[in-house]
Scaffold this active site. Structure first.
Site, short mmCIF file in Angstrom:
data_model
loop_
_atom_site.label_atom_id
_atom_site.label_comp_id
_atom_site.label_asym_id
_atom_site.label_seq_id
_atom_site.Cartn_x
_atom_site.Cartn_y
_atom_site.Cartn_z
N GLU A 166 -39.56 22.03 -39.05
CA GLU A 166 -40.19 22.32 -40.35
C GLU A 166 -40.55 23.81 -40.52
O GLU A 166 -41.69 24.16 -40.81
CB GLU A 166 -41.41 21.41 -40.55
N ASN A 207 -34.95 21.05 -37.22
CA ASN A 207 -35.17 19.79 -37.96
C ASN A 207 -36.08 20.07 -39.15
O ASN A 207 -37.02 20.87 -39.04
CB ASN A 207 -35.85 18.82 -36.97
N HIS A 243 -37.18 11.47 -45.11
CA HIS A 243 -38.33 10.68 -45.59
C HIS A 243 -38.14 10.58 -47.10
O HIS A 243 -38.43 11.53 -47.84
CB HIS A 243 -39.64 11.38 -45.23
N GLU A 272 -35.28 11.03 -39.08
CA GLU A 272 -36.58 10.36 -39.29
C GLU A 272 -36.53 9.45 -40.51
O GLU A 272 -37.46 9.44 -41.33
CB GLU A 272 -37.69 11.40 -39.46
N ASP A 274 -36.94 7.01 -43.33
CA ASP A 274 -37.71 5.90 -43.93
C ASP A 274 -37.66 6.08 -45.44
O ASP A 274 -37.45 7.18 -45.93
CB ASP A 274 -39.14 5.77 -43.38
#
Ligand code: 9MR
Length: 478
Positions: A166, A207, A243, A272, A274
């Site tokens: 990030e 990432n 996400h 990641e 979701d």
């Protein structure tokens, strides 16, 4: 590296633990998901050459349902929190490896990859780092020491690392983290160099989130990665967190964006995944969520360099989403009661459609798993090099016609015969079934290459010429 003795002891224990985990899975895991006859996600992912992973919450590993789903459905695990800086170095220079070691042990017991998350990140820093004042030189040293120590600890045991997490603002400029403010963008290159030196075989990733499609932020990331490559900085891959929000997923935009990073010669991964919704969930939202999961999986599977998909948690009950987004949730593939949701089926369908096949009923002679029906893209020899009353030594060689990343070879031993120890692979046994996966150093095999490993049995001898499968596909004998 972790102490050698510790690793040796664990290797000896592994067969037993793995066997009991796998047997427990038969008892609890699939009963809980009510899918006994269906292949698991990892079984359908494997033939596609991609991994399917989950974030693992360390505190839930004692829960048998959680543990069994993590063990049986996934072939890669990421520590949700246990490998973050605040967890591993709570005091300067004092490391706590308990959570990380538990995850790595779990992965080894279950023939899984480990995705390391994360080394240098503005969030979840320990207080001493967050609130301490350091000169620029000292901060750079603190950062590279941390990377060196953590990557070195798990050398050979963690296959991929999110080295930097990030690093960007939404407009594509660099986030004003402590590292950026004091060290400038060179903190990124230095972190990657330190990681490469500590484990030359681990794949090193950057990432981020909101970079899934082409936008100002992913453009900033793209420029950075181009720049790192031009400088010869050791970076291997880009992780896209994913996400996402139900009804707001554009699969073809995700695919195109993955492809442009892949075209730089890098690995890409969904790290990641979701997909959250406004609560309460209802069947039409769950169906839309399934289509959205499918779109992300299809996007990855359409890009050769996309090595795998990690979901950020197993069940809605354990997800970070409701704690952060008020009124939203139900973002995971399993519901609050660990029942698979339509999103779970969608993931599985995506792998099957991409060549994952349906392993079906192994007892059905018409199914491809039947040893009489070699798939034709591998051949194997299974030779007894030494035999005595209560044991044998076996050498297995598998030749593959297609290139393979992270292989899995399986075969059966006669009833009552057990694995004593093995080499050049990671071994587990459940009943008569033996599963061997690659070590970190022999996972990549080119087309026409061979996989070789050996093992010793106890309780009797193995049988010469035992048929083997590679990635669930039968290999011709000889
Ligand atoms: O899921 C993680 C949650 O348990 C932590 O409280 C949180 C702290 O920031 O981090 C969550 O995981 C994040 C991941 O490490 C980086 N990308 C965003 C994830 C969701 O916040």
């Amino acid at each position: 590296m972790r102490p050698h003795r510790e690793r040796t002891v664990r290797r000896l224990a592994r067969t037993l633990v793995a066997a009991s985990t796998a047997m427990a899975a038969v008892t609890f895991g699939f009963a809980a998901t009510a899918q006994a006859a269906d292949p698991s996600l990892r079984e359908v992912a494997d033939p596609t050459g991609r991994f399917i992973g989950t974030a693992v919450n360390d505190s839930l590993l004692n829960d048998s349902t959680y543990r069994n789903i993590a063990a049986t459905e996934f072939d890669s695990v990421t520590a949700e929190n246990a490998m973050k800086w605040e967890s591993v170095e709570p005091q300067r220079g004092q490391y706590d490896w308990a959570g990380g070691d538990r995850l790595v042990d779990f992965a080894q017991q279950n023939g899984q990859l480990v995705y390391g998350h994360t080394l240098v990140w503005h969030s979840q820093m320990p207080d001493w780092l967050e609130n301490g004042s350091f000169s620029d030189t000292e901060l750079r040293e603190i950062m590279t020491d941390h990377v060196t120590t953590q990557v070195g600890r798990y050398r050979g045991e963690v296959q991929r690392w999110d080295v930097v997490n990030e690093a960007f603002n939404e407009d594509g400029s660099f986030r004003q983290s402590k590292f950026y403010q004091q060290l400038g963008a060179s903190y990124i290159a230095d972190s990657f160099r330190a990681a490469r030196a500590a484990d030359p075989d681990a794949k090193l990733f950057i990432n981020d989130y909101n970079t899934e499609t082409q936008n100002a932020k992913s453009d900033g990331l793209y420029r950075l990665v181009q720049d790192l490559l031009a400088q010869g900085v050791p970076i291997d891959g880009v992780g896209f967190q994913n996400h996402l929000i139900v009804g707001n997923v554009n699969g073809s935009a995700i695919r195109q964006n993955l492809q442009r990073f892949a075209d730089l010669g890098l690995e890409v991964a969904v790290t990641e995944l979701d997909i959250r919704m406004r609560m309460p969930a209802d069947s039409s939202k769950l169906q839309q969520q399934a289509r959205d999961y499918r779109a992300v999986a299809d996007a990855c599977l359409a890009v050769d360099a996309c090595s795998g998909i990690t979901v950020w948690g197993i069940s809605d009950r354990d997800s970070w989403v409701p704690d952060v987004f008020e009124g939203e949730g139900a973002a995971c593939p399993w519901d609050d009661n660990y029942r698979p949701k339509p999103a779970y089926d969608a993931l599985r369908d995506a792998f099957v459609a991409a060549g994952g096949g349906d392993p079906g009923d192994p007892d059905d002679p018409d199914e491809p798993d039947d040893p009489d029906e070699p798939a034709g893209d591998c051949s194997a020899t299974f030779q007894i090099s030494n035999r005595w009353d209560a044991g044998s030594v076996v050498a297995v060689t598998v030749r593959t016609d297609r290139s393979v990343n992270d292989w899995r070879v399986e075969f059966d031993l006669p009833s009552g015969v057990t694995l004593a120890n093995g080499w050049n692979g990671r071994f587990s046994q459940s009943g008569t079934r033996v599963t061997v996966t690659n070590e970190s150093y022999n996972g990549t095999v080119p087309a026409g290459g061979t996989i070789s490993f050996g093992f010793q049995t106890g309780g009797g001898a193995a049988e010469e010429g035992t048929p083997v499968t590679l990635g669930g596909q039968n290999c011709a004998t000889g």
